[in-house]
Design an enzyme around this catalytic site. Structure first.
Site, mmCIF file in Angstrom:
data_model
loop_
_atom_site.group_PDB
_atom_site.id
_atom_site.type_symbol
_atom_site.label_atom_id
_atom_site.label_comp_id
_atom_site.label_asym_id
_atom_site.label_seq_id
_atom_site.Cartn_x
_atom_site.Cartn_y
_atom_site.Cartn_z
ATOM 1 N N SER A 16 0.854 -1.186 0.000
ATOM 2 C CA SER A 16 0.000 0.000 0.000
ATOM 3 C C SER A 16 0.888 1.233 0.000
ATOM 4 O O SER A 16 2.020 1.194 0.517
ATOM 5 C CB SER A 16 -0.893 0.023 1.253
ATOM 6 O OG SER A 16 -1.558 1.267 1.392
ATOM 7 N N TYR A 68 -2.724 -1.480 10.249
ATOM 8 C CA TYR A 68 -2.751 -1.747 8.805
ATOM 9 C C TYR A 68 -1.529 -1.113 8.144
ATOM 10 O O TYR A 68 -0.809 -1.770 7.379
ATOM 11 C CB TYR A 68 -4.034 -1.194 8.184
ATOM 12 C CG TYR A 68 -4.066 -1.308 6.680
ATOM 13 C CD1 TYR A 68 -4.526 -2.463 6.067
ATOM 14 C CD2 TYR A 68 -3.608 -0.268 5.863
ATOM 15 C CE1 TYR A 68 -4.539 -2.589 4.684
ATOM 16 C CE2 TYR A 68 -3.625 -0.377 4.483
ATOM 17 C CZ TYR A 68 -4.092 -1.539 3.894
ATOM 18 O OH TYR A 68 -4.097 -1.650 2.523
#
Length: 247
Positions: free
Chosen positions: A138, A151
């Protein structure tokens, strides 16, 4: 990585980026196995897309991973691409009572999941003439989203792991690729209608174009993620972090 004539396993493939990537790879002339936890969604995908195979898989469960490896070694012995896409993204209140369980579940799925998957499938992949592991990280690996601290941390860790994996597998037939999405309009964090997120179809088109034109790329970066990926190098890290803190 070539974009056709592969046998590809996509984890977390029942929705969002995973499903979209699986369908694009299927359309490009690959044999694709879509893996996920929900059998009813897998059955629906198989019914709607002729030629796609499916597999029930929970990457948070080591036994499920072992069973998947044993099954696919038998049913798809030419498997040569593993896409580690499965992940969860949950908002966290680090002062709240649920902070630790959320963090532990996130680490188990997002970090231990791809590490365990890679360990399980590297022996099979290494037997193929051309193979690849694609780890989906990400842009938040490079600047965290404060509302999703674990996350972001797992994606930063997976980025680092991918760098080391690439070095250690350099003398094998396995290419190691990091796919770095920006915010994309999926249901991952309820972003399907968020104007700040990139439309899924546009993201997939750009990813496939990069894979087609840069088959040796170690990192796949669409234009929309570059402000995150290079924030520290560009001297904009604090500014970008402050921007993400407003989410």
């Amino acid at each position: 990585m070539r974009t056709t004539r592969n046998t590809i396993l996509v984890t977390g493939g029942t929705s969002g980026i995973g499903l979209g990537l699986a369908l694009r790879l299927h359309q490009a002339g690959n044999k694709v196995v879509v893996a996920g936890r929900r059998e009813e969604l897998l059955d629906q995908i198989a019914a709607e897309h002729e030629g796609i195979d499916t597999l029930v898989l929970d990457v948070a469960d080591p036994t499920s991973i072992t069973n998947a490896q044993e099954t696919l070694s038998r049913t798809h012995p030419k498997l040569n691409v593993l896409v580690n896409n499965a992940g969860i993204m949950l908002a966290e209140d680090l002062l709240g009572p649920d902070a630790l369980p959320v963090a532990e579940a996130t680490v188990t799925t997002n970090l231990l999941g791809p590490i365990r998957m890679s360990a399980a499938f590297i022996p099979l992949l290494a037997r193929q003439r051309e193979a690849a592991i694609v780890n989906v990280t990400s842009g938040l690996a490079f600047v965290p989203l404060p509302v999703t601290p674990t996350y972001s941390a797992t994606k930063a860790a997976l980025h680092s792991y991918t760098e080391s994996l690439r070095v250690q597998l350099a003398d094998t037939s396995i290419q190691v690729i990091e796919l770095v999405p920006p915010a994309v309009r999926t249901a991952l964090m309820g972003q399907q209608d968020d104007d700040r997120a990139m439309p899924l179809a546009e993201f997939l088109t750009e990813v496939m174009s990069i894979l087609d034109t840069q088959p040796e790329a170690g990192q796949v970066l669409v234009d929309n993620v570059r402000f995150l990926r290079f924030a520290e190098a560009n001297g904009t890290y604090d500014q970008v972090l402050a921007q993400l803190a407003q989410y």
